[in-house]
Design a protein around this motif. Sequence first.
Motif, PDB file in Angstrom:
ATOM      1  N   GLU A   1      10.905   4.385   1.748  1.00 41.68           N
ATOM      2  CA  GLU A   1      11.254   4.604   0.614  1.00 41.68           C
ATOM      3  C   GLU A   1      11.954   5.904   0.301  1.00 41.68           C
ATOM      4  O   GLU A   1      11.676   6.988   1.362  1.00 41.68           O
ATOM      5  N   LEU A   2      13.001   5.872  -0.285  1.00 43.76           N
ATOM      6  CA  LEU A   2      13.904   7.149  -0.693  1.00 43.76           C
ATOM      7  C   LEU A   2      13.650   7.563  -2.048  1.00 43.76           C
ATOM      8  O   LEU A   2      13.847   6.717  -2.921  1.00 43.76           O
ATOM      9  N   ALA A   3      13.166   8.606  -2.354  1.00 49.30           N
ATOM     10  CA  ALA A   3      13.069   9.095  -3.854  1.00 49.30           C
ATOM     11  C   ALA A   3      14.149  10.354  -3.855  1.00 49.30           C
ATOM     12  O   ALA A   3      14.112  11.202  -3.266  1.00 49.30           O
ATOM     13  N   VAL A   4      14.473  10.479  -5.112  1.00 46.49           N
ATOM     14  CA  VAL A   4      15.542  11.416  -5.552  1.00 46.49           C
ATOM     15  C   VAL A   4      15.416  11.822  -7.050  1.00 46.49           C
ATOM     16  O   VAL A   4      15.022  10.998  -7.842  1.00 46.49           O
ATOM     17  N   HIS A   5      15.108  13.109  -6.917  1.00 47.15           N
ATOM     18  CA  HIS A   5      15.079  13.571  -8.594  1.00 47.15           C
ATOM     19  C   HIS A   5      15.678  15.072  -8.578  1.00 47.15           C
ATOM     20  O   HIS A   5      15.919  15.692  -7.533  1.00 47.15           O
ATOM     21  N   PRO A   6      16.476  15.375  -9.940  1.00 43.42           N
ATOM     22  CA  PRO A   6      17.071  16.705  -9.882  1.00 43.42           C
ATOM     23  C   PRO A   6      15.943  17.770  -9.720  1.00 43.42           C
ATOM     24  O   PRO A   6      15.081  18.007  -9.951  1.00 43.42           O
ATOM     25  N   MET A   7      16.684  18.784  -9.061  1.00 36.68           N
ATOM     26  CA  MET A   7      15.874  20.003  -8.723  1.00 36.68           C
ATOM     27  C   MET A   7      15.584  20.830  -9.976  1.00 36.68           C
ATOM     28  O   MET A   7      16.272  20.712 -10.804  1.00 36.68           O
ATOM     29  N   ASP A   8      14.091  21.018 -10.082  1.00 34.17           N
ATOM     30  CA  ASP A   8      13.597  21.536 -11.265  1.00 34.17           C
ATOM     31  C   ASP A   8      12.582  22.625 -11.069  1.00 34.17           C
ATOM     32  O   ASP A   8      11.706  22.719 -11.801  1.00 34.17           O
ATOM     33  N   GLY A   9      12.454  23.177  -9.965  1.00 33.86           N
ATOM     34  CA  GLY A   9      11.624  24.242  -9.475  1.00 33.86           C
ATOM     35  C   GLY A   9      10.202  23.680  -8.941  1.00 33.86           C
ATOM     36  O   GLY A   9       9.445  24.628  -8.527  1.00 33.86           O
ATOM     37  N   THR A  10      10.173  22.427  -8.793  1.00 34.67           N
ATOM     38  CA  THR A  10       9.018  21.828  -8.112  1.00 34.67           C
ATOM     39  C   THR A  10       8.978  21.862  -6.590  1.00 34.67           C
ATOM     40  O   THR A  10       8.095  21.010  -5.854  1.00 34.67           O
ATOM     41  N   GLU A  11      10.087  22.073  -5.908  1.00 37.40           N
ATOM     42  CA  GLU A  11      10.351  21.892  -4.627  1.00 37.40           C
ATOM     43  C   GLU A  11       9.109  22.497  -3.669  1.00 37.40           C
ATOM     44  O   GLU A  11       8.932  21.824  -2.646  1.00 37.40           O
TER      45      GLU A  11
ATOM     46  N   ASP B   1       0.811  -1.158   0.012  1.00 32.56           N
ATOM     47  CA  ASP B   1      -0.048   0.202  -0.002  1.00 32.56           C
ATOM     48  C   ASP B   1       0.781   1.251   0.157  1.00 32.56           C
ATOM     49  O   ASP B   1       0.374   2.227  -0.700  1.00 32.56           O
ATOM     50  N   LEU B   2       2.033   1.155   0.543  1.00 34.50           N
ATOM     51  CA  LEU B   2       2.873   2.400   0.595  1.00 34.50           C
ATOM     52  C   LEU B   2       2.859   3.257  -0.554  1.00 34.50           C
ATOM     53  O   LEU B   2       2.867   4.355  -0.713  1.00 34.50           O
ATOM     54  N   PRO B   3       3.765   2.462  -1.488  1.00 32.63           N
ATOM     55  CA  PRO B   3       3.899   3.072  -2.775  1.00 32.63           C
ATOM     56  C   PRO B   3       2.829   3.765  -3.608  1.00 32.63           C
ATOM     57  O   PRO B   3       2.673   4.711  -4.266  1.00 32.63           O
ATOM     58  N   ARG B   4       1.616   3.170  -3.265  1.00 28.15           N
ATOM     59  CA  ARG B   4       0.470   3.364  -4.178  1.00 28.15           C
ATOM     60  C   ARG B   4      -0.119   4.713  -3.493  1.00 28.15           C
ATOM     61  O   ARG B   4      -0.518   5.394  -4.072  1.00 28.15           O
ATOM     62  N   ILE B   5       0.080   4.880  -2.023  1.00 30.80           N
ATOM     63  CA  ILE B   5      -0.495   5.913  -1.531  1.00 30.80           C
ATOM     64  C   ILE B   5       0.677   7.266  -1.926  1.00 30.80           C
ATOM     65  O   ILE B   5      -0.032   8.281  -2.241  1.00 30.80           O
ATOM     66  N   LEU B   6       1.705   6.866  -2.056  1.00 28.97           N
ATOM     67  CA  LEU B   6       2.669   7.923  -2.372  1.00 28.97           C
ATOM     68  C   LEU B   6       2.380   8.330  -3.756  1.00 28.97           C
ATOM     69  O   LEU B   6       2.281   9.615  -4.389  1.00 28.97           O
ATOM     70  N   SER B   7       2.273   7.209  -4.855  1.00 30.73           N
ATOM     71  CA  SER B   7       1.980   7.683  -6.030  1.00 30.73           C
ATOM     72  C   SER B   7       0.696   8.353  -6.183  1.00 30.73           C
ATOM     73  O   SER B   7       0.476   9.272  -7.038  1.00 30.73           O
ATOM     74  N   ARG B   8      -0.511   7.956  -5.474  1.00 30.37           N
ATOM     75  CA  ARG B   8      -1.666   9.021  -5.556  1.00 30.37           C
ATOM     76  C   ARG B   8      -1.690  10.261  -5.113  1.00 30.37           C
ATOM     77  O   ARG B   8      -2.036  11.403  -5.471  1.00 30.37           O
ATOM     78  N   ALA B   9      -0.559  10.648  -4.006  1.00 33.62           N
ATOM     79  CA  ALA B   9      -0.511  11.602  -3.485  1.00 33.62           C
ATOM     80  C   ALA B   9       0.339  12.710  -4.751  1.00 33.62           C
ATOM     81  O   ALA B   9      -0.099  13.838  -4.760  1.00 33.62           O
ATOM     82  N   ALA B  10       1.386  12.187  -5.252  1.00 32.92           N
ATOM     83  CA  ALA B  10       1.957  12.806  -6.251  1.00 32.92           C
ATOM     84  C   ALA B  10       1.146  13.121  -7.356  1.00 32.92           C
ATOM     85  O   ALA B  10       1.163  14.246  -7.830  1.00 32.92           O
TER      86      ALA B  10
END
Length: 254
Positions: free
Chosen positions: A62-72, A34-43
Motif C-alpha cells: 500500500e502507498l498512502a499520500v497526504h499533504p504535509m500538515d505538521g503530523t509528520e 488484514d493489512l489495511p485494517r492493521i494500518l487503520s487501527r495503527a492510525a
Amino acid sequence: MAEWSGFYPCTCIAVDAQAYGGNNDRRQSEIQHDLPRILSRAAGGTGLDRSQWHIQPKGDEELAVHPMDGTEPRLVDDFVRHLVSELREYNGTRVPTARMRLRAAIHHGPVELADNGFAGTTVVTTARLLSSRHLYDALTTHDGADLALLLSDDVYRSTVAGGHTTLSAADFRCVTVREKECEAAAWLQVPGHEVRRPGAGRPAVDQPEPPTREGPGGDFAGRHDYRGEQISVNNFTAPVDLRGGVVGFGSAGG
C-alpha cells in the motif's frame, strides 16, 4: 479527503508484506484483507484519520499520500509504534509461517494527483526505498522483528534529528540505497531491535575508516587505529629487534 492541484508538498508512506508470494491463495487473500485494517487501527491509535489519506492499494502493498500538515513527527514516531504493536498482537495468535512482517518507507516532497495515481520523483523514491535490500536484510537478520523501516534522509533530519520525536539517532543506522535510478542516503530502523548489519553479532553504524598517515620510509607515523583483529600475539624466547614495532602487555586472561 484532502485534494490539491499541481505538485504539492506531501508525505508518502509505503508498506509491503514480506514473502507474500510464497503463501497459498487463501493466505494471500487473508493478508490483503488484514493489512489495511492493521494500518487503520495503527492510525486510529495515533489519532490520525486515514480517510484523509489518498491510498493506492496493490495487493500485499500500500502507498498512502497526504499533504504535509505538521503530523509528520507523529507518523514517524507514534504511528510506527502503534503499527508495531498491532503487528505483534496479530502475529501473537498465529504460527510462525503465518506471521505478517512488513517493510515500510517514509519520504516527503512534491507530489501531484495524476490521472492514474500519483506523479513525481517523491513517489518514485519512496518505492525505491521500499524495495531496498536493506529492508529485506533487516528482517532476515532480526527474525523476531515484525517491521523494518527506512526513512529518507529528508524525513530523518526534519523529524528525528530535529528533535521532534521521542526517537534518537541510536535507533537508526545510516545506509545507502541503490535501486535502479535512485542512489540516496536513508535511515534504517528495526523497532524493538538494535540495528545490525546482516550477519553481525552486535550493533554497527556505517562509518568511514579512520585516515592513516605514512611517515618516512613507509612507516605509519602517529597511527592510533589499531584493532583487535589486526594484532598478533607472539611469545619470544630470545632477543628480538622490535624497532618500528608496537608492543602491548597484558595478562594471560586478557
